[in-house]
Design an enzyme around this catalytic site. Sequence first.
Site, PDB file in Angstrom:
ATOM      1  N   LYS A 193       1.147  -1.025  -0.146  1.00 33.29           N
ATOM      2  CA  LYS A 193      -0.184  -0.264  -0.159  1.00 33.29           C
ATOM      3  C   LYS A 193       0.889   1.458   0.246  1.00 33.29           C
ATOM      4  O   LYS A 193       2.183   1.288   1.085  1.00 33.29           O
ATOM      5  CB  LYS A 193      -0.853   0.169   1.034  1.00 33.29           C
ATOM      6  CG  LYS A 193      -1.699  -1.138   1.042  1.00 33.29           C
ATOM      7  CD  LYS A 193      -3.214  -0.149   0.828  1.00 33.29           C
ATOM      8  CE  LYS A 193      -4.423  -1.535   0.627  1.00 33.29           C
ATOM      9  NZ  LYS A 193      -5.568  -1.221  -0.266  1.00 33.29           N
ATOM     10  N   LYS A 228     -14.122  -7.517  -6.815  1.00 36.62           N
ATOM     11  CA  LYS A 228     -14.933  -7.327  -5.749  1.00 36.62           C
ATOM     12  C   LYS A 228     -16.389  -7.516  -5.145  1.00 36.62           C
ATOM     13  O   LYS A 228     -16.962  -6.487  -6.200  1.00 36.62           O
ATOM     14  CB  LYS A 228     -14.625  -5.887  -4.448  1.00 36.62           C
ATOM     15  CG  LYS A 228     -13.037  -5.920  -3.720  1.00 36.62           C
ATOM     16  CD  LYS A 228     -12.449  -4.760  -2.859  1.00 36.62           C
ATOM     17  CE  LYS A 228     -11.249  -5.272  -3.343  1.00 36.62           C
ATOM     18  NZ  LYS A 228     -10.280  -3.222  -2.957  1.00 36.62           N
TER      19      LYS A 228
END
Length: 363
Positions: free
Chosen positions: A160, A257
């Site tokens: 990240k 997702k």
Amino acid sequence: MSEPLVEVELVRVRVPLRQPLRSAHGEEAVRDLVLVRAGLADGTSGWGECSALARPTYTGEHTAGAWAVLLEELVPAALEGRDAGVVGHPMATAALATARLDAALRGRGRRLVEHLGAAHGRPRERVAVTAVVGRAEAIDDLLALVAEHVAAGVALVKLKVTPHPADLAAVAAVRAAWPDLPLAVDGNGSLDNRSLSILAESDLAYVEQPAPAEDLLTSAAMAKRVGVPIALDESITSLGALETALTVGAGSIVNLKPGRVGGLDVAADLARTAFDAGCGVFVGGMLETGVGRAAAAALAALPACTLPTDLGPSSRYVEHELTEEVEVDADGHLLVPAGPGIGVTPIPERLDAVAVDRSLRCR
Ligand code: MG
């Protein structure tokens, strides 16, 4: 597949995570989410999980809002057998849809992975795994964490990042320590041209969501400028959004997702559309409990999902999984749960230990 419902129970849980996950949109230390149990007339129950985060910092949905929309709109409509007519709220919608699908499949003794595979090709039973590593305070901590994941046999490590110099230095340090490691980064919409160019020097498998979700033209310009594949995550909210993104060249990899697109069946359709268009596809994670993790693992097993999934084993995230554990094998591959429906069920005492609110509605 929509057998009439006789009852729906909402359970809001707060599950402590083993390690907080820091990203460009904030930090998650306790997973606060809504589970949905759908009950059929024959006594069969199924479960679904709402993947919205506690605060609306990742998408517009958040846990308290999802609870309200489920309780006031989606659940009454489902019990009355009518369309809710709700705009938006895909994660809340997906949670109820998955609970209904799980119940129906359990009633028939059929696995979710078989249900999805029937329309989308023979699924795998195990899936290669990416380790998603949050932003660290110190590079040494990050290197130690990456070393653990490499030892566990992950197929790819994804860091990240933001444009902060410490994050850019961290990526370079990981690359220097593991010259051959498949490595990717996720900017969660925070990157600019300068940071992207620096990151691109680290031989990345992909850069995920460099630009904000709606900025498809910015993403397309970035994709042209750097020689690194761009993966789209937050941007992929529907089939229409996917088609627009592909048309403008905003990315060549899709992070799918199921919650964000409204459910598993829709997600499977999107996976195939992206695959047919020549995109790499993988299933992303939302710091799920076992309910959401097991359901998403079945999606990740479809042949259209060609890249390692962000879903990890339960043990990566929590001390005690709410359900039977979702596990990896000796090679570090995620195993698709074997039982009917999503393959796992919340264990009552564990659910009681983390439940903070419940509501039961009957027809
Ligand atoms: Mg992402």
